[in-house]
Motif scaffolding. Structure first.
Motif, PDB file in Angstrom:
ATOM      1  N   LEU A   7     -31.581 -40.698  -4.692  1.00 42.91           N
ATOM      2  CA  LEU A   7     -31.311 -42.124  -4.771  1.00 42.91           C
ATOM      3  C   LEU A   7     -32.561 -42.952  -4.529  1.00 42.91           C
ATOM      4  O   LEU A   7     -32.652 -44.095  -4.957  1.00 42.91           O
ATOM      5  CB  LEU A   7     -30.227 -42.509  -3.751  1.00 42.91           C
ATOM      6  CG  LEU A   7     -28.904 -41.753  -3.899  1.00 42.91           C
ATOM      7  CD1 LEU A   7     -27.873 -42.342  -2.959  1.00 42.91           C
ATOM      8  CD2 LEU A   7     -28.404 -41.803  -5.318  1.00 42.91           C
ATOM      9  N   HIS A 129     -27.912 -48.112  -0.982  1.00 41.38           N
ATOM     10  CA  HIS A 129     -28.198 -46.882  -0.244  1.00 41.38           C
ATOM     11  C   HIS A 129     -26.994 -46.426   0.580  1.00 41.38           C
ATOM     12  O   HIS A 129     -26.897 -45.255   0.940  1.00 41.38           O
ATOM     13  CB  HIS A 129     -29.365 -47.099   0.729  1.00 41.38           C
ATOM     14  CG  HIS A 129     -30.679 -47.376   0.077  1.00 41.38           C
ATOM     15  ND1 HIS A 129     -31.076 -48.643  -0.309  1.00 41.38           N
ATOM     16  CD2 HIS A 129     -31.695 -46.545  -0.254  1.00 41.38           C
ATOM     17  CE1 HIS A 129     -32.284 -48.584  -0.837  1.00 41.38           C
ATOM     18  NE2 HIS A 129     -32.690 -47.332  -0.822  1.00 41.38           N
ATOM     19  N   TYR A 147     -23.240 -40.571  -2.986  1.00 40.88           N
ATOM     20  CA  TYR A 147     -23.758 -41.729  -2.261  1.00 40.88           C
ATOM     21  C   TYR A 147     -23.395 -41.654  -0.781  1.00 40.88           C
ATOM     22  O   TYR A 147     -22.334 -41.158  -0.414  1.00 40.88           O
ATOM     23  CB  TYR A 147     -23.222 -43.025  -2.856  1.00 40.88           C
ATOM     24  CG  TYR A 147     -23.677 -43.237  -4.266  1.00 40.88           C
ATOM     25  CD1 TYR A 147     -24.920 -43.793  -4.542  1.00 40.88           C
ATOM     26  CD2 TYR A 147     -22.886 -42.836  -5.344  1.00 40.88           C
ATOM     27  CE1 TYR A 147     -25.363 -43.954  -5.842  1.00 40.88           C
ATOM     28  CE2 TYR A 147     -23.318 -43.002  -6.654  1.00 40.88           C
ATOM     29  CZ  TYR A 147     -24.564 -43.557  -6.896  1.00 40.88           C
ATOM     30  OH  TYR A 147     -24.998 -43.691  -8.189  1.00 40.88           O
TER      31      TYR A 147
END
Length: 307
Positions: A7, A129, A147
């Motif tokens: 990410l 995030h 995630y």
């Protein structure tokens, strides 16, 4: 290697900002209106929210965390932190939420209102995030997609009084993969310990919160160790000699962790209170239920402990 996406490399990142997405029920106390929804249905809920849209909402469990996150922008060289609202409200019923955001002077301007649908698809679009929600289903979907996400648990505990943001993490299945936890659950403590000694110099794969920790670390590197507005802690049930692999893993990642507590199975709550955590993330529901008596807590329903 971990199959989680990198990410930190996503092109959707907003100028390398730390982006946190939060649901309205994690940010504000919406217990009363949610009870209307559960007892009387969606239409009654919508009427209730419109009728009460000028009634300001009280802070929720994650409110203090959000205030501290946004306050980081006052000491950073540029605006490097953003909070996004992801809500199952409609734009119409969401007016009450934004009225409360304005009243509490929270610098939140971006939002997605999905009228009852899961908003987790917008996590990637906003480049978040971390996703914090009171809806366990949405959190599970976000984790399955790779995630960092946590279900905010009810807690009456407020954040520490200092201006410093303090975040604590469990290790296995949160910062790290659950590869070692699987051995512990299938073969017991002795096999787990022997494996960690044998694999001490082989870094663990990253867990769902690795990228979030890395983003916090990037902000920390702008300050000296004693001046950082962020302090992090690893609070794990591991004990020596299983500690070495964890230390070497963080070293291999080149990620700083300020405090590491290897508790060997002791109750984490008093240590989290002593650290002054604004929030603690753990994959095991039992640990979360204990921790939320002392600090705000997010359950991470990831890994073998949640199968």
């Amino acid at each position: 290697m971990s199959n989680l996406p990198d990410l930190t490399a996503k092109s959707t990142r907003q100028d390398k900002k730390l982006v946190v997405a939060i649901s309205s029920r994690a940010l504000f106390d919406l217990d009363e209106s949610h009870a209307v929804f559960e007892q009387e249905g969606k239409e009654a809920f919508c009427r209730y929210q419109v009728e009460h849209e000028d009634s300001l909402l009280a802070p929720g469990v994650a409110f203090s965390l959000v205030k501290k996150l946004l306050a980081l922008n006052r000491v950073l060289p540029a605006s490097m932190v953003e909070v996004i609202l992801l809500s199952r409200n409609s734009a119409d019923t969401g007016l009450r939420v934004f009225n409360s955001i304005r009243h509490h002077q929270l610098d939140i301007s971006r939002a997605a209102f999905t009228s009852g649908q899961s908003p987790f698809n917008y996590i990637a679009a906003f480049g978040a995030h971390l996703f914090l929600s009171a809806n366990a289903e949405d959190v599970a979907k976000a984790l399955d997609a790779g995630y960092a996400a946590a279900t905010i648990m009810s807690s009456s505990k407020s954040s520490n009084e200092s201006e410093q943001l303090r975040i604590a993490f469990d290790g296995d299945a949160v910062l790290f993969s659950d590869e070692s936890e699987r051995i512990y659950r299938s073969d017991g403590l002795q096999a787990f310990t022997e494996n960690e000694i044998t694999e001490a110099r082989n870094p663990l794969s990253g867990g769902p919160f690795k990228a979030f920790l890395a983003a916090l670390h990037q902000i920390q590197t702008l300050f000296g160790p004693d001046q950082s507005p962020i302090r992090t802690a690893l609070v794990t049930a591991r004990a020596a000699p299983a500690h070495e692999r964890v230390v070497r893993t963080l070293r291999a990642w080149n990620i700083r962790i300020d405090e590491a507590l290897f508790l060997g199975g002791m109750d984490k709550g008093p240590f989290l209170r002593a650290f002054g955590a604004d929030i603690f993330f753990d994959d095991q529901k039992g640990h979360c239920e204990s921790a939320c008596l002392h600090v705000a807590t997010g359950h991470v329903p990831h890994g073998i402990a949640n199968r």
